[in-house]
Design a protein around this motif. Structure first.
Motif: not given
Length: 494
Positions: A245-251
């Motif tokens: 989610r950090q990589q793909n969603d900017g979380a």
């Protein structure tokens, strides 16, 4: 010269004889490849999805299995994706194309799959949450009360909570994998805009974190994560979820230790709106190398005058440290720590918080760690709910809390199912609304303590019903457990 020539000829004949193969020697030749299939995580796949600048690993298996396993990979449209010699696909641009593979030297022995490359979604109206001027949610939050859901879980010990205020949702833990799967539809229904503002893992135990990747599977966006630290805990899938989610969603990802130390962009107060926030309280036990009960996050959610304290499975030792480090207010709602364990919920902490209501997250009667399934005539363990959490010592202490000793506002998932606590922001306007439990418990006093299976019902007889909105002390299981003596004197006299 003739003698030399003759000698040379004899030497050549002798050497050729030494290299001649015997008629019994067999030369091993790999079989001809007949087909090839594409695998992901050892499972055959026919279509996969990735994101721009993200990677996905594929494997190829040539059949028969004893054939040479050398293959050649390719992508039909290299403007959309590339693939390495070892099958690692990298998204380049959004679109759809094919991934192809064939056995080396056998171009007709081939397979293909459908590849979708998605653009990383940009979240709009999202802040860092680190100040009232930069909250996580910047849009119209929506009308209605703040709601705290204690989700019923199937397994006997598990935590799963959802806090909702309009379009703002915060998930805290999700129980075991089966619990996450069981409550996925519930979460999807509540997260109407497809975005969770924060996912919190209180600590690393599997009965809290294992279900998180499964319950959020259909959630399009996750704004932030807050957890116990960088220790792996018992669910590596949860940590992988954060990375994805950090990589793909900017979380964004915050830890409790960073929050207390205010480093790496973290702070000890996170704002969902300018008047709705959560404080990370200092237990003195946060760590990046340990994720046990003692390291559980102690959190205080505040909305206007409403305050909610929750602390995972925090132990009494960490509770003592918390009382030294923080000046704690009186709260509206208290989650009994560690499912109502005797090793948590110290009298000193609970009296200081002096809650208006107490919720116990220990969901059901039955055997520990049992997977979901229909009632079974052979599964008779703990049908009356008398074993396991909440512990007698903790229950006794709960009813000594000053305000609880007067209003008896204690509730438990086993009787109340999924519990919803609603507030309009008042300190004491909290209302609890329960639901029919998935599992429930049975009144064995009617059959002399012996479970009676009813073949027509496909269930045991004398299942207790109608307690969805009943306070704990008025439920039958309270009496079954022998807790009546823990009630204040004014109740027993009445």
């Amino acid at each position: 010269m003739k003698r030399l020539a003759t000698f040379g000829l004899l030497v050549l004949l002798a050497l050729s004889g030494c290299t001649r193969r015997s008629s019994s020697e067999v030369v091993s030749v790999p079989p001809t490849p007949l087909s090839v299939k594409i695998l992901k995580d050892n499972t055959q796949v026919f279509d996969v999805t990735t994101y721009v600048n993200d990677t996905i690993s594929l494997q190829a298996e040539v059949l028969p299995k004893d054939a040479a396993q050398d293959v050649v990979w390719s992508v039909t449209d290299t403007a959309l994706a590339t693939i390495s010699e070892t099958g690692v696909v990298t998204g380049v641009a959004a679109g759809q194309t094919m991934v192809n593979v064939h056995a080396l030297n056998y171009p007709d022995v081939k397979a293909s799959l459908f590849l979708t490359v998605n653009q990383v979604a940009e979240q709009t109206g999202v802040g860092t949450g680190t100040s009232a001027d930069d909250p996580f949610y910047k849009g119209y939050e929506g009308d209605g009360p703040l709601e705290v859901y204690f989700l019923e879980t199937y397994k006997i010990y598990a935590d799963s909570l959802l806090i909702k205020k309009g379009n703002i949702e915060i998930l805290i833990d999700a129980g075991w994998q089966c619990d996450g799967e069981m409550n996925r539809d519930f979460l999807n229904e509540k997260v109407e805009d497809g975005r969770l503002d924060m996912v919190i893992a209180s600590h690393g135990d599997a009965d809290h974190t294992q279900g998180i990747p499964y319950i959020v599977r259909d959630i399009e966006h996750i704004t932030s994560f807050l957890d116990y630290g960088r220790a792996g805990g018992e669910s590596s899938a949860y940590k992988q979820l954060i990375r994805n989610r950090q990589q793909n969603d900017g979380a964004v990802y915050y830890t409790a230790l960073d929050s207390i130390n205010k480093v790496n962009g973290a702070t000890n107060r996170y704002y969902f709106t300018s008047e709705f926030y959560v404080d990370v309280l200092n237990t003195g036990a946060y760590s990046d190398t340990s994720s046990g009960n003692a390291n559980s996050l102690a959190l205080l959610f505040c909305y206007q005058d409403f305050k909610f304290f929750t602390a995972g499975d925090l132990t009494t030792g960490s509770e003592t440290s918390l009382l030294r480090n923080e000046t704690l207010p009186q709260v509206s709602l208290y989650k009994a720590s560690h499912h109502g364990s005797h090793g948590s919920n110290s009298q000193a902490l609970m009296d200081t918080l002096n809650p208006y209501m107490v919720a116990i997250a220990a969901s059901r009667a039955g055997a520990y760690n049992k997977n979901p399934g229909p009632p079974n005539p052979d599964d008779t363990y703990n049908l009356d709910g008398t074993k396991g959490h909440p512990a007698a010592a903790a229950v006794e202490r709960i009813y000594k809390i000053p305000r609880i000793s007067l209003n008896l506002n204690v509730f438990w998932n086993a009787a109340n199912g999924t519990m919803k606590f609603s507030t309009n922001g008042g300190a004491n306007d909290l209302v609890m609304e329960g639901s029919t439990p998935v599992k429930g418990y049975y009144d064995l006093t009617k059959t002399g303590g012996t479970p009676v299976w009813n073949e027509d019902l496909q269930d045991f007889e004398n299942k207790v019903t109608g307690e969805e909105n009943t306070k704990f002390h008025d439920t039958k299981v309270f009496t079954f457990r022998g807790y009546t003596s823990y009630l204040p004197a004014w109740v027993t006299k009445a």
